[in-house]
Motif scaffolding. Structure first.
Motif, PDB file in Angstrom:
ATOM      1  N   PHE A 146      39.816  42.461  43.175  1.00 49.65           N
ATOM      2  CA  PHE A 146      40.654  41.258  43.138  1.00 49.65           C
ATOM      3  C   PHE A 146      39.773  40.015  43.261  1.00 49.65           C
ATOM      4  N   GLU A 147      40.277  38.921  42.707  1.00 44.80           N
ATOM      5  CA  GLU A 147      39.622  37.631  42.871  1.00 44.80           C
ATOM      6  C   GLU A 147      40.448  36.772  43.830  1.00 44.80           C
ATOM      7  N   VAL A 148      39.767  35.946  44.602  1.00 44.99           N
ATOM      8  CA  VAL A 148      40.439  35.008  45.507  1.00 44.99           C
ATOM      9  C   VAL A 148      40.975  33.848  44.677  1.00 44.99           C
ATOM     10  N   ASN A 205      43.504  52.608  55.943  1.00 48.34           N
ATOM     11  CA  ASN A 205      43.390  53.219  54.618  1.00 48.34           C
ATOM     12  C   ASN A 205      42.767  52.292  53.579  1.00 48.34           C
ATOM     13  N   VAL A 206      42.069  51.271  54.025  1.00 51.50           N
ATOM     14  CA  VAL A 206      41.416  50.354  53.095  1.00 51.50           C
ATOM     15  C   VAL A 206      40.045  49.981  53.642  1.00 51.50           C
ATOM     16  N   GLU A 207      39.062  49.877  52.741  1.00 54.08           N
ATOM     17  CA  GLU A 207      37.694  49.530  53.124  1.00 54.08           C
ATOM     18  C   GLU A 207      37.146  48.521  52.127  1.00 54.08           C
ATOM     19  N   VAL A 208      36.498  47.484  52.646  1.00 54.15           N
ATOM     20  CA  VAL A 208      35.868  46.491  51.778  1.00 54.15           C
ATOM     21  C   VAL A 208      34.493  47.011  51.376  1.00 54.15           C
ATOM     22  N   LEU A 209      34.270  47.135  50.069  1.00 55.82           N
ATOM     23  CA  LEU A 209      32.994  47.663  49.585  1.00 55.82           C
ATOM     24  C   LEU A 209      31.942  46.570  49.459  1.00 55.82           C
ATOM     25  N   TYR A 210      32.326  45.463  48.845  1.00 59.65           N
ATOM     26  CA  TYR A 210      31.395  44.335  48.708  1.00 59.65           C
ATOM     27  C   TYR A 210      32.166  43.088  48.285  1.00 59.65           C
ATOM     28  N   ILE A 211      31.511  41.949  48.410  1.00 60.36           N
ATOM     29  CA  ILE A 211      32.031  40.676  47.909  1.00 60.36           C
ATOM     30  C   ILE A 211      31.013  40.133  46.926  1.00 60.36           C
ATOM     31  N   ARG A 212      31.469  39.820  45.710  1.00 59.72           N
ATOM     32  CA  ARG A 212      30.568  39.242  44.718  1.00 59.72           C
ATOM     33  C   ARG A 212      30.876  37.765  44.577  1.00 59.72           C
ATOM     34  N   ARG A 213      29.883  36.959  44.840  1.00 57.34           N
ATOM     35  CA  ARG A 213      30.029  35.495  44.761  1.00 57.34           C
ATOM     36  C   ARG A 213      29.008  34.981  43.745  1.00 57.34           C
ATOM     37  N   HIS A 249      33.728  39.219  58.443  1.00 55.68           N
ATOM     38  CA  HIS A 249      33.528  37.897  59.048  1.00 55.68           C
ATOM     39  C   HIS A 249      32.953  36.886  58.059  1.00 55.68           C
ATOM     40  N   GLU A 250      32.911  37.250  56.790  1.00 52.74           N
ATOM     41  CA  GLU A 250      32.413  36.345  55.750  1.00 52.74           C
ATOM     42  C   GLU A 250      33.531  35.397  55.318  1.00 52.74           C
ATOM     43  N   ARG A 251      33.261  34.093  55.339  1.00 55.01           N
ATOM     44  CA  ARG A 251      34.274  33.117  54.892  1.00 55.01           C
ATOM     45  C   ARG A 251      34.418  33.193  53.378  1.00 55.01           C
ATOM     46  N   LEU A 252      35.651  33.294  52.942  1.00 55.59           N
ATOM     47  CA  LEU A 252      35.927  33.490  51.531  1.00 55.59           C
ATOM     48  C   LEU A 252      35.940  32.172  50.774  1.00 55.59           C
ATOM     49  N   GLU A 253      35.546  32.246  49.520  1.00 54.46           N
ATOM     50  CA  GLU A 253      35.570  31.082  48.640  1.00 54.46           C
ATOM     51  C   GLU A 253      36.417  31.403  47.411  1.00 54.46           C
ATOM     52  N   ALA A 254      36.988  30.375  46.807  1.00 54.08           N
ATOM     53  CA  ALA A 254      37.766  30.570  45.584  1.00 54.08           C
ATOM     54  C   ALA A 254      36.888  31.202  44.513  1.00 54.08           C
ATOM     55  N   GLY A 255      37.412  32.215  43.838  1.00 46.80           N
ATOM     56  CA  GLY A 255      36.658  32.898  42.797  1.00 46.80           C
ATOM     57  C   GLY A 255      35.858  34.086  43.275  1.00 46.80           C
ATOM     58  N   ASP A 256      35.782  34.305  44.591  1.00 51.33           N
ATOM     59  CA  ASP A 256      35.089  35.499  45.096  1.00 51.33           C
ATOM     60  C   ASP A 256      35.754  36.753  44.540  1.00 51.33           C
ATOM     61  N   LEU A 257      34.933  37.729  44.163  1.00 54.31           N
ATOM     62  CA  LEU A 257      35.454  39.020  43.731  1.00 54.31           C
ATOM     63  C   LEU A 257      35.338  39.987  44.907  1.00 54.31           C
ATOM     64  N   LEU A 258      36.468  40.574  45.308  1.00 51.70           N
ATOM     65  CA  LEU A 258      36.491  41.509  46.426  1.00 51.70           C
ATOM     66  C   LEU A 258      36.724  42.915  45.879  1.00 51.70           C
ATOM     67  N   SER A 259      35.880  43.847  46.273  1.00 57.30           N
ATOM     68  CA  SER A 259      36.023  45.240  45.856  1.00 57.30           C
ATOM     69  C   SER A 259      36.453  46.076  47.054  1.00 57.30           C
ATOM     70  N   PHE A 260      37.525  46.870  46.859  1.00 56.10           N
ATOM     71  CA  PHE A 260      38.086  47.669  47.950  1.00 56.10           C
ATOM     72  C   PHE A 260      38.134  49.140  47.548  1.00 56.10           C
TER      73      PHE A 260
END
Length: 597
Positions: A229-231, A252-260, A271-282
Motif C-alpha cells: 500500500f501507499e500512504v 496476524n500482520v507484519e511490516v516487511l519494509y518501507i520504501r521511500r 517507530h518510523e514517521r510516515l511520509e506521503a507516498g511511502d510504500l508499505l509492504s506487509f
C-alpha cells in the motif's frame, strides 16, 4: 396473588434461567416467552405485541442507520481519532471515552451516542489490541449514569417530572413540600453518583469483565499474503508512526519494509514517521489484509489500468490465476494496459499459502497464485474473468468509508440531535429524517442501511416491552408494590431505601418508564402518610428508575452492547450488582442531605 400473577412470575423465572444457564440466543428466548404469554392470555394480545410498534424500539432501529452513515463516511472515526487517539491500556481508553459519553448523555438522548460509539470501539479494540468486552458495557453504564444528572437526560426523568406536575395540579393538601422539579435538581445527587460509578469502572470494573480466550478454532495453515500500500497524501497517518496509528498492530500482520523514493527501510519500522507516498509492504492473513485495505489512509500500490470509479464503490475479491491466463509468466508492471480492458488493483498475492518474497512488481505471476483484487462492479459483468482466473470469490462485509461525505453526515447528525434537544420533534421523527437525509446525500446506501440494523436486539426490546404488560395485567406489579409499601414502615429513610430497591428491581425486570409509573403513586402515598417532602422521593425515583445495571434487558443501551461485546447474562449480573449497590448507597445517603424531608 392471582393465578395469572403466579404464571407470570414463573414465566419470568424460566426466562432468566434460560438466559443465564443456556446458550440459546436471547431473541429466541424472548420470542418463546412472549408466545407463552400470548397462549396463556396473561394480557390482551394487542398489549403483548405493543413492543413491535413502540417508538423506543423503532427509534433504536432507525438510529442504527444514522450511526452507519456516520461510520460509512468516516465522520465518527475522524472525530474519535482526535478525541481518543490510540490508548495503550483499558484504563486509558475508559478515561477518554466514559466521561465525555456521560456528559453528552446528560443533555442528549444516550441511544444515538451509544449507537455511534459501537463501531468506534470495535475499530479501537482492533487497532489498540484492547479487549472490546471491557469497553462496550462500561460505555452503556456511563451513558446511563450521565442521563441521571438532568431532567432531560432520560425519558424516565421527564415522565417523573410530568407526574409531579400532575400531582401538584390535583392540589392534594396531604403532600407537603411538593414542587415542580427544575432542570438540574437531579444533578446534585446524580453528578457524585456518575463520578463514583465511572471511577469504579475505570479502577476495578475490568476485573468483573475479564477477557476470555477466544475458543474459536484457529486455522494453523491460514493463507498469508504479501500486500503493498501507499500512504495517501493528506491522510491522517502522515507524520505519524505505525505504532501511533494502530496500523499493523495485530498478531496476524507484519511490516516487511518501507520504501521511500529509492530507499528501503527495514529497521524499527513501527517507530518510523510516515511520509506521503511511502510504500508499505506487509505480510498478513486475509483478515488483517482486509483491515489494512479498509484504512482510507492507504491505497493499493499496483493498479492495472486506471480505475475511474470512486473508491467507496469498490469491493475486494479473492481470485486464483488460471493456467490459460495471459498474466502467467509476466510481471504485474508488464501486463497489457488498455483503457478498454478490466480495471482493478492488485492488493495482495500469495503462493502456496505463503507470502511472496520481494516487491510485488518484481514477482513473476504463476498459475495457481492467489490474488486479492480491488475491483468495481464492472469486473463481475464486463470482464472475462473466467479466462484469467480459475476461481473468484467476493469478500463480503468489507467496504471503504466515503470520507468526502463526512461533513454532510456530521451536520445531519448534529441537526438531528439539535432539534430533539430543542423539543421541536421526537427522537423517532428526527432520526427518520436524518436517515433519509443520509440516503439522499449519498452518506449511506440502501444495502448498508438495511445491513446496519441489529434485528436480534430489536426483537429482544420489542418482546421485553410486551412482557411488561403481562407483569402489569396479571397483578404481579401491584403485589410487588404492596409488599414494598408494607416494608417501608414509618421511617422516611427506610421508606426511601425501600422505594429505591423496589424501583431498581422493577426497572431491571420490566422497562424503566414502566417502573417509574408503577412506583410513583406508591412513593407519593408514602410521603403523604409520613408527612414529609416528596422531593427526595422524586429524586430517588429518577435515579432508581435508571438503575438498570443488573440485566441486559433493563435498558436499551445494555441491549445494544450485549451482542457486540459477546457478553453472558451473568456478566451484567456481576458488575451490575456492585454498581447498583454503589448507586443505592450514594442515593440513600445524599438525597436526604441535599433535599431534606
Amino acid at each position: 396473588m392471582t393465578i395469572a400473577a403466579y404464571l407470570t412470575l414463573a414465566l419470568l423465572l424460566v426466562l432468566f434461567v434460560l438466559l443465564v444457564k443456556t446458550k440459546i440466543p436471547a431473541p429466541a428466548v424472548f420470542v418463546g416467552a412472549l408466545t407463552i404469554a400470548l397462549t396463556m392470555k396473561l394480557a390482551p394480545a394487542h398489549e403483548l405485541l405493543k413492543g413491535f410498534s413502540n417508538q423506543g424500539m423503532l427509534t433504536v432501529a432507525v438510529l442504527f442507520m444514522v450511526a452507519a452513515g456516520m461510520y460509512a463516511t468516516g465522520a465518527i472515526t475522524m472525530i474519535m481519532d482526535k478525541l481518543i487517539g490510540l490508548p495503550k491500556s483499558i484504563a486509558g481508553a475508559q478515561v477518554k471515552i466514559l466521561p465525555p459519553i456521560a456528559l453528552g448523555s446528560a443533555f442528549l438522548n444516550n441511544t444515538p451516542l451509544v449507537a455511534m460509539m459501537i463501531p468506534v470501539i470495535r475499530d479501537l479494540s482492533r487497532a489498540s489490541r484492547l479487549p472490546a468486552k471491557q469497553l462496550y458495557l462500561p460505555l452503556s453504564f456511563a451513558s446511563i449514569l450521565g442521563g441521571m444528572c438532568t431532567i432531560i437526560g432520560t425519558s424516565t426523568n421527564l415522565v417523573i417530572a410530568g407526574l409531579v406536575i400532575d400531582a401538584i395540579a390535583k392540589g392534594d393538601p396531604a403532600l407537603p413540600g411538593i414542587r415542580p422539579l427544575k432542570m438540574f435538581d437531579p444533578a446534585l445527587v446524580g453528578i457524585p453518583i456518575a463520578v463514583t460509578g465511572i471511577a469504579f469502572m475505570i479502577l476495578v470494573g475490568r476485573f468483573f469483565l475479564a477477557d476470555q480466550e477466544d475458543d474459536k478454532t484457529v486455522d494453523a495453515v491460514m493463507r498469508r499474503y504479501t500486500a503493498e500500500f501507499e500512504v495517501r497524501e493528506g491522510s491522517r497517518i502522515v507524520d505519524r508512526t505505525l505504532k501511533n496509528t494502530g496500523i499493523a498492530s495485530g498478531d496476524n500482520v507484519e511490516v516487511l519494509y518501507i520504501r521511500r523514493a529509492d530507499t528501503i527501510l527495514t529497521n524499527d519500522l513501527m517507530h518510523e514517521r510516515l511520509e506521503a507516498g511511502d510504500l508499505l509492504s506487509f505480510s498478513a492473513d486475509v483478515h488483517a489484509m482486509t483491515e489494512l485495505w479498509r484504512t482510507n489512509a492507504l491505497v493499493p500500490h499496483l493498479t492495472l489500468n486506471p480505475m475511474e470509479t470512486e473508491r467507496h464503490t469498490h469491493h475486494l475479491v479473492k481470485a486464483v490465476v488460471s493456467r490459460q491466463s495471459t498474466a502467467v509468466g509476466k510481471k504485474i508492471p508488464d501486463l497489457p494496459r488498455d483503457v478498454n480492458a478490466c480495471q482493478y488493483k492488485f492488493v495482495a498475492l500469495s503462493r502456496d499459502g505463503q507470502p511472496l518474497a520481494g516487491p510485488l512488481e518484481e514477482v513473476t505471476i504463476e498459475a495457481g497464485d492467489n490474488a486479492v483484487l480491488e475491483v468495481n462492479d464492472d469486473f463481475f459483468y464486463e470482464c472475462q474473468i473466467e479466462h484469467d482466473f480459475a476461481l473468484t470469490k467476493a469478500l463480503e462485509g468489507f467496504h471503504l468509508q466515503r470520507t468526502d461525505r463526512a461533513v454532510e453526515a456530521s451536520l445531519i447528525t448534529l441537526a438531528m440531535i439539535g432539534v430533539v434537544a430543542m423539543g421541536w420533534m421526537s427522537m423517532l421523527n428526527a432520526s427518520l429524517l436524518a436517515s433519509g437525509a443520509m440516503l439522499l446525500t449519498g452518506c449511506l446506501n440502501l444495502r448498508t442501511a438495511a445491513r446496519s440494523i441489529d434485528w436480534g436486539t430489536l426483537v429482544v426490546i420489542a418482546c421485553a416491552i410486551g412482557l411488561e404488560s403481562a407483569v402489569t395485567r396479571s397483578g404481579l406489579a401491584e403485589q410487588i408494590a404492596g409488599l414494598l409499601t408494607a416494608m417501608g414502615g414509618d421511617n422516611p429513610h427506610l421508606a426511601l431505601a425501600v422505594i429505591f430497591v423496589g424501583c431498581s428491581f422493577m426497572t431491571n425486570v420490566i422497562t424503566n418508564n414502566a417502573a417509574a409509573a408503577f412506583m410513583f403513586p406508591i412513593a407519593l402515598s408514602t410521603a403523604g402518610q409520613l408527612g414529609v417532602s416528596f422531593v427526595p422521593f422524586a429524586i430517588t425515583l429518577m435515579v432508581s428508575a435508571s438503575c438498570a445495571f443488573i440485566t441486559p434487558t433493563g435498558y436499551q443501551t445494555n441491549l445494544m452492547v450485549w451482542g457486540p461485546g459477546e457478553y453472558k447474562f451473568t456478566d451484567f449480573v456481576k458488575i451490575g450488582t456492585v454498581m447498583t449497590l454503589i448507586v443505592a448507597a450514594l442515593t440513600i445517603f445524599l438525597t436526604p442531605l441535599i433535599y431534606p424531608f
